[in-house]
Design an enzyme around this catalytic site. Structure first.
Site, PDB file in Angstrom:
ATOM      1  N   HIS A 112       1.594  -3.221   8.922  1.00  0.00           N
ATOM      2  CA  HIS A 112       1.349  -2.034   8.078  1.00  0.00           C
ATOM      3  C   HIS A 112       1.530  -0.808   8.963  1.00  0.00           C
ATOM      4  O   HIS A 112       0.669  -0.492   9.790  1.00  0.00           O
ATOM      5  CB  HIS A 112      -0.075  -2.065   7.498  1.00  0.00           C
ATOM      6  CG  HIS A 112      -0.414  -0.888   6.626  1.00  0.00           C
ATOM      7  ND1 HIS A 112      -1.023  -1.020   5.404  1.00  0.00           N
ATOM      8  CD2 HIS A 112      -0.237   0.446   6.789  1.00  0.00           C
ATOM      9  CE1 HIS A 112      -1.201   0.179   4.862  1.00  0.00           C
ATOM     10  NE2 HIS A 112      -0.735   1.088   5.692  1.00  0.00           N
TER      11      HIS A 112
ATOM     12  N   HIS B  50       3.171   3.388   9.177  1.00  0.00           N
ATOM     13  CA  HIS B  50       3.787   4.576   8.588  1.00  0.00           C
ATOM     14  C   HIS B  50       4.702   5.213   9.624  1.00  0.00           C
ATOM     15  O   HIS B  50       4.239   5.634  10.680  1.00  0.00           O
ATOM     16  CB  HIS B  50       2.727   5.603   8.162  1.00  0.00           C
ATOM     17  CG  HIS B  50       1.805   5.081   7.104  1.00  0.00           C
ATOM     18  ND1 HIS B  50       2.039   5.247   5.761  1.00  0.00           N
ATOM     19  CD2 HIS B  50       0.666   4.359   7.196  1.00  0.00           C
ATOM     20  CE1 HIS B  50       1.077   4.665   5.068  1.00  0.00           C
ATOM     21  NE2 HIS B  50       0.226   4.112   5.912  1.00  0.00           N
ATOM     22  N   LEU B  51       5.992   5.261   9.306  1.00  0.00           N
ATOM     23  CA  LEU B  51       6.956   5.856  10.246  1.00  0.00           C
ATOM     24  C   LEU B  51       7.413   7.236   9.800  1.00  0.00           C
ATOM     25  O   LEU B  51       8.060   7.943  10.567  1.00  0.00           O
ATOM     26  CB  LEU B  51       8.165   4.933  10.413  1.00  0.00           C
ATOM     27  CG  LEU B  51       7.923   3.664  11.233  1.00  0.00           C
ATOM     28  CD1 LEU B  51       9.158   2.765  11.203  1.00  0.00           C
ATOM     29  CD2 LEU B  51       7.546   4.000  12.676  1.00  0.00           C
ATOM     30  N   ARG B  52       7.119   7.617   8.544  1.00  0.00           N
ATOM     31  CA  ARG B  52       7.558   8.919   8.010  1.00  0.00           C
ATOM     32  C   ARG B  52       9.085   9.028   8.033  1.00  0.00           C
ATOM     33  O   ARG B  52       9.792   8.038   8.032  1.00  0.00           O
ATOM     34  CB  ARG B  52       6.902  10.087   8.766  1.00  0.00           C
ATOM     35  CG  ARG B  52       5.400   9.953   9.020  1.00  0.00           C
ATOM     36  CD  ARG B  52       4.572   9.803   7.776  1.00  0.00           C
ATOM     37  NE  ARG B  52       3.141   9.927   8.066  1.00  0.00           N
ATOM     38  CZ  ARG B  52       2.179   9.425   7.312  1.00  0.00           C
ATOM     39  NH1 ARG B  52       2.467   8.745   6.215  1.00  0.00           N
ATOM     40  NH2 ARG B  52       0.923   9.597   7.633  1.00  0.00           N
TER      41      ARG B  52
ATOM     42  N   ASN C  14       5.407   5.363   1.415  1.00  0.00           N
ATOM     43  CA  ASN C  14       4.810   6.565   0.789  1.00  0.00           C
ATOM     44  C   ASN C  14       5.380   7.862   1.358  1.00  0.00           C
ATOM     45  O   ASN C  14       4.665   8.728   1.834  1.00  0.00           O
ATOM     46  CB  ASN C  14       3.276   6.547   0.889  1.00  0.00           C
ATOM     47  CG  ASN C  14       2.762   6.551   2.319  1.00  0.00           C
ATOM     48  OD1 ASN C  14       3.426   6.063   3.231  1.00  0.00           O
ATOM     49  ND2 ASN C  14       1.579   7.095   2.522  1.00  0.00           N
TER      50      ASN C  14
ATOM     51  N   LYS D 118       4.603  -2.484  -2.441  1.00  0.00           N
ATOM     52  CA  LYS D 118       3.331  -1.857  -2.115  1.00  0.00           C
ATOM     53  C   LYS D 118       2.693  -1.278  -3.369  1.00  0.00           C
ATOM     54  O   LYS D 118       3.312  -0.499  -4.090  1.00  0.00           O
ATOM     55  CB  LYS D 118       3.563  -0.736  -1.086  1.00  0.00           C
ATOM     56  CG  LYS D 118       2.328   0.076  -0.748  1.00  0.00           C
ATOM     57  CD  LYS D 118       1.312  -0.723   0.051  1.00  0.00           C
ATOM     58  CE  LYS D 118      -0.006   0.025   0.146  1.00  0.00           C
ATOM     59  NZ  LYS D 118      -0.348   0.407   1.497  1.00  0.00           N
TER      60      LYS D 118
ATOM     61  N   HIS E 192      -3.151  -1.412  -1.506  1.00  0.00           N
ATOM     62  CA  HIS E 192      -4.160  -0.467  -1.004  1.00  0.00           C
ATOM     63  C   HIS E 192      -5.383  -0.677  -1.883  1.00  0.00           C
ATOM     64  O   HIS E 192      -5.402  -0.270  -3.038  1.00  0.00           O
ATOM     65  CB  HIS E 192      -3.655   0.984  -1.098  1.00  0.00           C
ATOM     66  CG  HIS E 192      -4.636   1.966  -0.552  1.00  0.00           C
ATOM     67  ND1 HIS E 192      -4.443   2.654   0.620  1.00  0.00           N
ATOM     68  CD2 HIS E 192      -5.873   2.335  -0.992  1.00  0.00           C
ATOM     69  CE1 HIS E 192      -5.498   3.406   0.877  1.00  0.00           C
ATOM     70  NE2 HIS E 192      -6.381   3.231  -0.097  1.00  0.00           N
TER      71      HIS E 192
ATOM     72  N   HIS F 147      -5.560  -3.116   5.271  1.00  0.00           N
ATOM     73  CA  HIS F 147      -6.569  -2.318   6.003  1.00  0.00           C
ATOM     74  C   HIS F 147      -7.977  -2.505   5.422  1.00  0.00           C
ATOM     75  O   HIS F 147      -8.599  -1.562   4.965  1.00  0.00           O
ATOM     76  CB  HIS F 147      -6.182  -0.839   6.090  1.00  0.00           C
ATOM     77  CG  HIS F 147      -5.609  -0.217   4.849  1.00  0.00           C
ATOM     78  ND1 HIS F 147      -6.170  -0.354   3.607  1.00  0.00           N
ATOM     79  CD2 HIS F 147      -4.522   0.566   4.683  1.00  0.00           C
ATOM     80  CE1 HIS F 147      -5.452   0.321   2.738  1.00  0.00           C
ATOM     81  NE2 HIS F 147      -4.447   0.875   3.357  1.00  0.00           N
TER      82      HIS F 147
ATOM     83  N   ASP G 106      -1.782   0.440  10.467  1.00  0.00           N
ATOM     84  CA  ASP G 106      -1.891   1.619   9.614  1.00  0.00           C
ATOM     85  C   ASP G 106      -1.801   2.894  10.448  1.00  0.00           C
ATOM     86  O   ASP G 106      -2.434   3.897  10.116  1.00  0.00           O
ATOM     87  CB  ASP G 106      -3.181   1.591   8.781  1.00  0.00           C
ATOM     88  CG  ASP G 106      -3.151   2.588   7.630  1.00  0.00           C
ATOM     89  OD1 ASP G 106      -2.068   3.119   7.317  1.00  0.00           O
ATOM     90  OD2 ASP G 106      -4.222   2.856   7.062  1.00  0.00           O
TER      91      ASP G 106
ATOM     92  N   ALA H 171      -5.591  12.296   5.583  1.00  0.00           N
ATOM     93  CA  ALA H 171      -6.183  11.039   6.065  1.00  0.00           C
ATOM     94  C   ALA H 171      -5.157  10.291   6.902  1.00  0.00           C
ATOM     95  O   ALA H 171      -3.995  10.178   6.513  1.00  0.00           O
ATOM     96  CB  ALA H 171      -6.586  10.183   4.867  1.00  0.00           C
TER      97      ALA H 171
HETATM   98  C1  NCD Z   1      -1.985   6.817   5.143  1.00  0.00           C
HETATM   99  C2  NCD Z   1      -0.937   7.907   5.283  1.00  0.00           C
HETATM  100  O1  NCD Z   1      -1.228   8.933   5.920  1.00  0.00           O
HETATM  101  O2  NCD Z   1       0.171   7.746   4.798  1.00  0.00           O
HETATM  102  N1  NCD Z   1      -3.272   7.360   5.474  1.00  0.00           N
HETATM  103  C3  NCD Z   1      -4.367   6.671   5.848  1.00  0.00           C
HETATM  104  O3  NCD Z   1      -5.429   7.271   5.997  1.00  0.00           O
HETATM  105  N2  NCD Z   1      -4.323   5.383   6.059  1.00  0.00           N
HETATM  106  C4  NCD Z   1      -1.941   6.259   3.776  1.00  0.00           C
HETATM  107  C5  NCD Z   1      -2.669   4.956   3.632  1.00  0.00           C
HETATM  108  O4  NCD Z   1      -2.251   3.940   4.177  1.00  0.00           O
HETATM  109  O5  NCD Z   1      -3.683   4.933   2.936  1.00  0.00           O
HETATM  110 ZN    ZN Z   2      -1.341   2.987   5.423  1.00  0.00          ZN
END
Ligand code: NCD
Ligand code: ZN
Length: 348
Positions: free
Chosen positions: A17, A19-21, A44, A102, A139, A177, A250, A266
């Site tokens: 899991h 996030h690479l943006r 996302n 997802k 999620h 998570h 995450d 977050a």
């Molecule tokens: C994640 C994000 O910033 O994309 N933020 C987080 O707090 N984990 C989104 C997510 O996985 O809920």
């Molecule tokens: Zn996440």
């Protein structure tokens, strides 16, 4: 005599899991996941990665951003919406473009406005996924404003997860998570088609770290860290060797400017020091020998993939240095601070 090892060798880990943006942020954060061979990449973005074509294009952008010499396979996910086309999902999986789908309940977290409100609308997609063995990453938080934020994961299990598992029992689900004893117990009591990822930061912080003695926005993430008893339950699950629990960091980078707002984002950015943090956690629990199962074996097993052939070595020594933040073209991003010194270095 102290018999604790000072060196451990593991199959190369994966991150289930991440996030690479995109754009400048992608270019800056991707090298920090270099110890991982593969990662489940979250969809996302703005706008979200919904279709097979969008996932293929995003995968190409990730591969184009890879520094020379970094071997890394992005495993793409499709963001489930109420309009998702079941045929497109099946095609994406069959063509090897998307590994999983997802599910974000609408409004649950960063960039989740396009998520699902009415679960009946996605039932056909879920049934088709079950038919082809394509996992659903969830999620696991309800978004009802009447539900206290610290209860949202536990309520999700009863209100959403149990009904989905009843409708589509053959669907393979990863509860992502997890942050509560409730989720750990639910996964442990379920013997088919359910697993959970645990983040590095939820093994280390509880809600006091966020809120006691001053508010610490860099520890704010979703699901929000819970009380200490829950953190202990997560550590026990992670170090247990139970094949249903595996690492999903995450790691979720946001610029400091976006974290430090009156209504800040977050996410904890833990990619740069995650493995050193995890070695400390497993060592403190007397379970270093289970680290490989958690970071390198249990994840591929659930996803039906082979573990990686190559290995990494962690060596214990003087405190490891890591940057307090990384610089990106969109501003600095603070690195997760575990609150204790790290002594395990990952050898290249
Ligand atoms: C994640 C994000 O910033 O994309 N933020 C987080 O707090 N984990 C989104 C997510 O996985 O809920
Ligand atoms: Zn996440």
């Amino acid at each position: 005599m102290d018999r604790s090892p000072t060196q451990i060798t593991l199959r190369r880990p994966d991150d289930w899991h991440l996030h690479l943006r995109d754009g400048a942020m992608l270019a800056a954060v991707l090298p920090h996941s270099a110890h991982f061979a593969r990662a489940i990449v979250m969809p996302n973005l703005v706008p979200p990665v919904v279709t097979a074509a969008q996932a293929a294009a995003y995968r190409d952008r990730i591969l184009a951003a890879l520094p020379a010499g970094q071997s890394f396979t992005p495993l793409m996910t499709l963001y489930l919406t109420e309009e998702t086309d079941p045929d497109d999902v099946v095609q994406a999986h069959t063509d090897g473009i998307a590994t999983a789908v997802k599910l974000y309940p609408a409004g649950a977290t960063t960039n989740s406005a396009s998520g699902v409100r009415d679960f009946d609308k996605v039932r056909i997609v879920l049934e088709r996924m079950a038919d082809i063995g394509m996992p659903l990453c969830v999620h696991g938080e309800v978004t009802d404003p009447d539900i206290d934020i610290f209860d949202r994961e536990a309520v999700f299990i009863d209100r959403v997860l149990k009904p989905i598992r009843k409708w589509v029992p053959d669907l393979r689900i990863v509860m992502e998570h997890v942050t509560t004893q409730d989720a750990v117990d639910y996964v442990r009591d379920t013997h088919k088609n359910l697993a959970a990822t645990i983040t590095t930061h939820h093994l280390i912080i509880n809600r006091n770290h966020i809120l006691a003695g001053g508010i610490r926005p860099h520890y704010y993430c979703l699901p929000v860290a819970k009380r200490e008893t829950h953190r202990i339950a997560l550590v026990q699950a992670a170090v247990s060797g139970d094949k249903r629990f595996f690492l999903g960091t995450d790691s979720a980078p946001h610029t400091d400017a976006n974290k430090l707002l009156p209504c800040g984002c977050a996410g904890c950015f833990s990619a740069p020091n995650t493995l050193s943090c995890l070695a400390e956690v497993f060592e403190a629990a007397g379970k270093l020998k289970e680290l490989e199962a958690f970071v390198s074996l249990n994840g591929p097993r659930f996803y039906g993939l082979e573990p990686n052939e190559d290995k990494i070595t962690l060596t214990k020594g003087d405190a490891v240095s890591y940057p307090g933040h990384i610089d990106t073209d969109v501003g600095p991003v603070t690195v997760f601070d575990p609150g204790f010194a790290l002594h395990w270095r990952v050898d290249a």
